[in-house]
Design a protein around this motif. Structure first.
Motif, PDB file in Angstrom:
ATOM      1  N   GLU A 305       0.832  -1.205   0.000  1.00 56.07           N
ATOM      2  CA  GLU A 305       0.000   0.000   0.000  1.00 56.07           C
ATOM      3  C   GLU A 305       0.866   1.254   0.000  1.00 56.07           C
ATOM      4  OE1 GLU A 305      -2.530  -3.277   1.614  1.00 56.07           O
ATOM      5  OE2 GLU A 305      -0.458  -2.634   1.862  1.00 56.07           O
ATOM      6  N   LEU A 306       1.904   1.226   0.847  1.00 56.45           N
ATOM      7  CA  LEU A 306       2.784   2.384   0.955  1.00 56.45           C
ATOM      8  C   LEU A 306       3.594   2.566  -0.320  1.00 56.45           C
ATOM      9  CD1 LEU A 306       3.515   4.637   2.817  1.00 56.45           C
ATOM     10  CD2 LEU A 306       5.200   3.156   3.940  1.00 56.45           C
ATOM     11  N   ARG A 307       4.077   1.484  -0.894  1.00 55.73           N
ATOM     12  CA  ARG A 307       4.832   1.567  -2.142  1.00 55.73           C
ATOM     13  C   ARG A 307       3.953   2.142  -3.265  1.00 55.73           C
ATOM     14  NH1 ARG A 307       7.190  -4.362  -2.909  1.00 55.73           N
ATOM     15  NH2 ARG A 307       7.011  -4.918  -0.718  1.00 55.73           N
ATOM     16  N   SER A 308       2.714   1.684  -3.300  1.00 53.26           N
ATOM     17  CA  SER A 308       1.791   2.189  -4.325  1.00 53.26           C
ATOM     18  C   SER A 308       1.543   3.679  -4.139  1.00 53.26           C
ATOM     19  CB  SER A 308       0.472   1.419  -4.278  1.00 53.26           C
ATOM     20  OG  SER A 308       0.690   0.051  -4.549  1.00 53.26           O
ATOM     21  N   ALA A 309       1.440   4.101  -2.865  1.00 50.05           N
ATOM     22  CA  ALA A 309       1.254   5.528  -2.584  1.00 50.05           C
ATOM     23  C   ALA A 309       2.466   6.326  -3.053  1.00 50.05           C
ATOM     24  CB  ALA A 309       1.026   5.741  -1.093  1.00 50.05           C
ATOM     25  N   LEU A 310       3.674   5.787  -2.817  1.00 53.00           N
ATOM     26  CA  LEU A 310       4.890   6.482  -3.239  1.00 53.00           C
ATOM     27  C   LEU A 310       4.983   6.549  -4.763  1.00 53.00           C
ATOM     28  CD1 LEU A 310       7.541   5.080  -0.723  1.00 53.00           C
ATOM     29  CD2 LEU A 310       6.485   7.332  -0.737  1.00 53.00           C
ATOM     30  N   GLU A 311       4.559   5.484  -5.420  1.00 47.32           N
ATOM     31  CA  GLU A 311       4.535   5.479  -6.889  1.00 47.32           C
ATOM     32  C   GLU A 311       3.621   6.598  -7.402  1.00 47.32           C
ATOM     33  OE1 GLU A 311       3.028   2.527 -10.483  1.00 47.32           O
ATOM     34  OE2 GLU A 311       3.331   1.721  -8.467  1.00 47.32           O
ATOM     35  N   LEU A 312       2.462   6.738  -6.744  1.00 45.69           N
ATOM     36  CA  LEU A 312       1.525   7.799  -7.122  1.00 45.69           C
ATOM     37  C   LEU A 312       2.141   9.175  -6.858  1.00 45.69           C
ATOM     38  CD1 LEU A 312      -1.289   8.717  -8.030  1.00 45.69           C
ATOM     39  CD2 LEU A 312      -2.067   8.396  -5.669  1.00 45.69           C
ATOM     40  N   LEU A 313       2.811   9.315  -5.711  1.00 44.69           N
ATOM     41  CA  LEU A 313       3.418  10.605  -5.365  1.00 44.69           C
ATOM     42  C   LEU A 313       4.517  10.995  -6.336  1.00 44.69           C
ATOM     43  CD1 LEU A 313       3.674  10.470  -1.455  1.00 44.69           C
ATOM     44  CD2 LEU A 313       2.016  11.695  -2.858  1.00 44.69           C
ATOM     45  N   SER A 314       5.311  10.027  -6.773  1.00 43.18           N
ATOM     46  CA  SER A 314       6.381  10.360  -7.731  1.00 43.18           C
ATOM     47  C   SER A 314       5.788  10.860  -9.039  1.00 43.18           C
ATOM     48  CB  SER A 314       7.293   9.149  -7.976  1.00 43.18           C
ATOM     49  OG  SER A 314       6.641   8.152  -8.725  1.00 43.18           O
ATOM     50  N   GLY A 315       4.628  10.305  -9.423  1.00 43.09           N
ATOM     51  CA  GLY A 315       3.948  10.800 -10.619  1.00 43.09           C
ATOM     52  C   GLY A 315       3.428  12.214 -10.436  1.00 43.09           C
ATOM     53  N   ILE A 316       2.887  12.491  -9.236  1.00 48.57           N
ATOM     54  CA  ILE A 316       2.391  13.838  -8.933  1.00 48.57           C
ATOM     55  C   ILE A 316       3.543  14.845  -8.949  1.00 48.57           C
ATOM     56  CG2 ILE A 316       1.393  15.277  -7.097  1.00 48.57           C
ATOM     57  CD1 ILE A 316      -0.296  12.812  -6.303  1.00 48.57           C
ATOM     58  N   VAL A 317       4.661  14.462  -8.325  1.00 45.74           N
ATOM     59  CA  VAL A 317       5.828  15.356  -8.284  1.00 45.74           C
ATOM     60  C   VAL A 317       6.345  15.619  -9.702  1.00 45.74           C
ATOM     61  CG1 VAL A 317       8.225  15.583  -7.503  1.00 45.74           C
ATOM     62  CG2 VAL A 317       6.483  14.666  -5.961  1.00 45.74           C
ATOM     63  N   SER A 318       6.428  14.565 -10.521  1.00 43.32           N
ATOM     64  CA  SER A 318       6.887  14.738 -11.904  1.00 43.32           C
ATOM     65  C   SER A 318       5.996  15.728 -12.641  1.00 43.32           C
ATOM     66  CB  SER A 318       6.893  13.391 -12.629  1.00 43.32           C
ATOM     67  OG  SER A 318       7.806  12.497 -12.041  1.00 43.32           O
ATOM     68  N   GLY A 319       4.674  15.587 -12.434  1.00 42.91           N
ATOM     69  CA  GLY A 319       3.725  16.494 -13.079  1.00 42.91           C
ATOM     70  C   GLY A 319       3.896  17.927 -12.627  1.00 42.91           C
ATOM     71  N   GLN A 320       4.126  18.132 -11.333  1.00 37.48           N
ATOM     72  CA  GLN A 320       4.305  19.486 -10.803  1.00 37.48           C
ATOM     73  C   GLN A 320       5.634  20.103 -11.262  1.00 37.48           C
ATOM     74  OE1 GLN A 320       2.116  21.469  -9.140  1.00 37.48           O
ATOM     75  NE2 GLN A 320       0.694  19.837  -9.662  1.00 37.48           N
ATOM     76  N   LEU A 321       6.682  19.275 -11.333  1.00 37.85           N
ATOM     77  CA  LEU A 321       7.959  19.776 -11.835  1.00 37.85           C
ATOM     78  C   LEU A 321       7.824  20.195 -13.301  1.00 37.85           C
ATOM     79  CD1 LEU A 321      10.369  17.123 -10.263  1.00 37.85           C
ATOM     80  CD2 LEU A 321      10.317  19.562  -9.711  1.00 37.85           C
ATOM     81  N   ALA A 322       7.121  19.365 -14.078  1.00 40.58           N
ATOM     82  CA  ALA A 322       6.909  19.694 -15.494  1.00 40.58           C
ATOM     83  C   ALA A 322       6.127  20.990 -15.625  1.00 40.58           C
ATOM     84  CB  ALA A 322       6.175  18.547 -16.189  1.00 40.58           C
ATOM     85  N   ALA A 323       5.087  21.146 -14.790  1.00 37.17           N
ATOM     86  CA  ALA A 323       4.268  22.366 -14.849  1.00 37.17           C
ATOM     87  C   ALA A 323       5.100  23.592 -14.482  1.00 37.17           C
ATOM     88  CB  ALA A 323       3.075  22.230 -13.901  1.00 37.17           C
ATOM     89  N   LYS A 324       5.957  23.463 -13.462  1.00 36.38           N
ATOM     90  CA  LYS A 324       6.790  24.587 -13.041  1.00 36.38           C
ATOM     91  C   LYS A 324       7.787  24.962 -14.140  1.00 36.38           C
ATOM     92  CE  LYS A 324       6.262  26.180  -9.752  1.00 36.38           C
ATOM     93  NZ  LYS A 324       5.372  27.330  -9.454  1.00 36.38           N
ATOM     94  N   GLU A 325       8.368  23.957 -14.784  1.00 38.51           N
ATOM     95  CA  GLU A 325       9.310  24.239 -15.865  1.00 38.51           C
ATOM     96  C   GLU A 325       8.604  24.885 -17.054  1.00 38.51           C
ATOM     97  OE1 GLU A 325      11.794  20.896 -16.827  1.00 38.51           O
ATOM     98  OE2 GLU A 325      13.045  21.275 -15.061  1.00 38.51           O
ATOM     99  N   ARG A 326       7.369  24.425 -17.336  1.00 38.03           N
ATOM    100  CA  ARG A 326       6.588  25.052 -18.423  1.00 38.03           C
ATOM    101  C   ARG A 326       6.281  26.509 -18.094  1.00 38.03           C
ATOM    102  NH1 ARG A 326       3.894  20.036 -18.760  1.00 38.03           N
ATOM    103  NH2 ARG A 326       2.257  20.805 -17.368  1.00 38.03           N
ATOM    104  N   GLU A 327       5.930  26.741 -16.841  1.00 38.32           N
ATOM    105  CA  GLU A 327       5.620  28.112 -16.397  1.00 38.32           C
ATOM    106  C   GLU A 327       6.828  29.024 -16.584  1.00 38.32           C
ATOM    107  OE1 GLU A 327       5.086  30.036 -12.032  1.00 38.32           O
ATOM    108  OE2 GLU A 327       3.783  28.309 -12.453  1.00 38.32           O
ATOM    109  N   GLN A 328       8.020  28.531 -16.199  1.00 40.76           N
ATOM    110  CA  GLN A 328       9.237  29.324 -16.356  1.00 40.76           C
ATOM    111  C   GLN A 328       9.561  29.558 -17.829  1.00 40.76           C
ATOM    112  OE1 GLN A 328      11.877  26.817 -14.122  1.00 40.76           O
ATOM    113  NE2 GLN A 328      11.281  27.664 -12.138  1.00 40.76           N
ATOM    114  N   THR A 329       9.317  28.524 -18.647  1.00 40.20           N
ATOM    115  CA  THR A 329       9.562  28.646 -20.087  1.00 40.20           C
ATOM    116  C   THR A 329       8.648  29.686 -20.714  1.00 40.20           C
ATOM    117  OG1 THR A 329      10.325  26.358 -20.278  1.00 40.20           O
ATOM    118  CG2 THR A 329       9.457  27.385 -22.280  1.00 40.20           C
ATOM    119  N   ILE A 330       7.365  29.643 -20.357  1.00 34.23           N
ATOM    120  CA  ILE A 330       6.395  30.608 -20.892  1.00 34.23           C
ATOM    121  C   ILE A 330       6.782  32.027 -20.506  1.00 34.23           C
ATOM    122  CG2 ILE A 330       3.999  31.412 -20.669  1.00 34.23           C
ATOM    123  CD1 ILE A 330       3.226  28.401 -20.413  1.00 34.23           C
ATOM    124  N   HIS A 331       7.200  32.207 -19.245  1.00 41.93           N
ATOM    125  CA  HIS A 331       7.602  33.538 -18.761  1.00 41.93           C
ATOM    126  C   HIS A 331       8.817  34.047 -19.539  1.00 41.93           C
ATOM    127  CE1 HIS A 331       8.251  36.875 -16.050  1.00 41.93           C
ATOM    128  NE2 HIS A 331       9.485  36.455 -15.806  1.00 41.93           N
TER     129      HIS A 331
END
Length: 518
Positions: A305-331
């Motif tokens: 259960e915990l491993r699955s939660a961490l797998e989900l969190l790594s996906g969320i973090v990847s998505g947020q990092l991508a969004a932040k990099e896109r935001e910086q690129t757009i700016h």
């Protein structure tokens, strides 16, 4: 306009990515870690044609007895039908664990299973996941994930996302140390987030050479959502028979979480003074951006259960990092478009395009973040800012023409490519060259100065791999003491957005020249 660069962007002169380590076939080891069982099934009739030798310890059935038996003999009919459906319909890129109950001599044993359908066979990983002391309720995990998501969404930078991530994962899992690790263009990594126990070594802002995570290991992160080693002191378990009878080759364990680890990596963990580790990939646009690395001083096996939660969190973090990099690129693109528009106006309102580029309140230096620029056109050389001498510029253009740079050329390590540039590295360690008419030696050149950067490594990267005299056996470095080196003859790197702006400017200049002549 000054554009700040993260230290991750600097070019390290030496390549620390080990071809030797990266060529070792880690997926063809035919060994697993002992905290689970591996079954290889014939895809046609779901007979067990290969099993890990520890099958008797978990299932209570000797390996010789279970081999060549249909798995249906040991599963309730509904679970067997569910297994068949997963094999037939599962997307191999998506791994969803489920529970199976084996019936052996009238006894029931429940396991968490992962199914990996291959072309010729099916792999099933089984783990005894009945340790209820570690189990987390769905509601509890859901609340923690929601809280975590809200925190990273509010973060203002990639580094803040990384720090929030490691702090929350440490709270969630109880690992002694959690690191967020970002790769540079040469696959060296830098620790950009850290949460740890006070008595553990501090790795914040340290770099680690690419050989620590060689190419073969990096590639496997696209097959595995995480890499878990519950204890480095395990005894590897062999598969029986050794050769897969369906393929007459070693079984491909790329997708398997249970896959055994190279001995050199276990030695590496010992040198780090940790017993257990777990790492999760941070993947952005199908590229490995970095890792979340978890360390523990004693053996540790997180629940599924915990491993699955961490797998989900790594996906969320990847998505947020991508969004932040896109935001910086757009700016940044918006900034550069504004400067480009002002520069175009100057180009078309001044008699000579060279003056339009290099003079006025907005000029080429602002657009491409330069310390100096030169335009060579119709036999003349016009400069602005800090540049090499006129003769040095002419010799540099000769070198560019000789190397047939008909497209835009950039480097942040010019003195390493062009020996004479070492004489003026202080003003031109970085170069961007926009050819107007390369055959005639007509170019727009932009220069960036040398930026001395002190890089702190976790141990001497030149001693990352220590070969024995046989030329085959090797060991990882045994010291992670801070080792510092100064990066010289290097400028700030050229950003992709700046190259886009340079292409647009080149097109505008060529268009103006054509209009003036014709």
């Amino acid at each position: 306009m000054e554009i700040k660069q993260a230290p991750i962007s600097f070019t390290i002169e030496k390549n620390y990515d080990s071809e030797f380590c990266g060529s070792i076939p880690l997926h063809l080891v035919n060994l697993i870690q002992p905290h689970g069982v591996l079954l290889t099934l014939d895809k046609a009739d779901l007979r067990m044609v290969q099993v890990s030798e520890n099958v008797e310890q978990l299932l209570g059935i000797p390996a010789e007895e279970i081999l060549d038996q249909p798995i249906s003999s040991y599963l309730p009919q509904p679970q067997f039908e569910e297994l068949k459906a997963k094999i037939q319909g599962q997307n191999t890129q998506v791994k969803i664990p489920f529970s199976v109950t084996f019936l052996v001599n009238g006894q029931e044993a429940t396991f968490t299973a992962l199914v990996h359908p291959k072309e010729d066979y099916v792999l099933i990983e089984l783990e005894d996941n009945q340790d209820t002391s570690q189990k987390d309720s769905f509601l509890g995990l859901y609340q923690q994930i929601k809280y975590f998501t809200s925190l990273v969404k509010q973060a203002s930078s990639t580094k803040e996302i990384a720090q929030i991530t490691v702090q929350e994962i440490k709270k969630l899992t109880g690992f002694d140390r959690v690191l967020a690790y970002q790769f540079d263009p040469q696959w060296n990594g830098i620790v950009i987030g850290q949460a740890k126990e006070e008595d553990m070594d501090d790795y914040m802002d340290l770099r680690f050479p690419a050989s620590d995570v060689p190419k073969q290991s990096r590639d496997l992160y696209f097959s595995n959502p995480y890499r878990l080693i519950p204890t480095r002191s395990y005894t590897p378990v062999k598969l029986r028979p050794l050769i897969n009878p369906l393929t007459q080759r070693f079984t491909d364990l790329s997708d398997c979480n249970l896959r055994s680890v190279a001995t050199v990596h276990l030695e590496y963990l010992a040198n780090l003074q940790i017993m257990a580790s777990m790492s999760l990939p941070l993947i952005i646009e199908d590229k490995l951006w970095g890792l979340i690395s978890c360390h523990h001083k004693t053996p540790m096996n997180p629940s599924y259960e915990l491993r699955s939660a961490l797998e989900l969190l790594s996906g969320i973090v990847s998505g947020q990092l991508a969004a932040k990099e896109r935001e910086q690129t757009i700016h940044l693109r918006a900034q550069l478009r504004g400067i480009h528009a002002q520069l175009l106006e100057q180009l078309y309102t001044t008699p000579n395009f060279t003056e339009g580029l290099l003079t006025g309140p907005t000029n080429l230096l602002h657009l491409l973040n330069l310390s100096g620029a030169a335009v060579l056109f119709e036999g003349g050389v016009l400069t602005s800012g800090e540049t090499p001498t006129g003769q040095d510029i002419k010799e540099l253009v000769y070198w560019l023409r000789r190397n047939k740079t008909e497209k835009i050329f950039t480097t942040d390590t010019l003195p390493q490519l062009y020996m004479r540039a070492r004489d003026y590295k202080e003003v031109a360690s970085g170069l961007i060259a926009l050819p107007i008419n390369a055959e005639q030696g007509e170019y727009i050149l932009g220069f960036r100065p040398e930026v001395l950067q002190t890089v702190s490594w976790g141990g001497n990267p030149n001693q990352a791999i220590q070969m024995e005299t046989d030329g085959k056996t090797y060991h990882p470095r045994n010291s992670f003491d801070i080792y510092q080196e100064t990066v010289k003859q290097t400028s700030l790197p050229w950003l992709e957005e700046e190259l886009e702006a340079a292409e647009a400017l080149k097109s505008a200049v060529l268009e103006k020249i054509i209009k003036e002549r014709y």
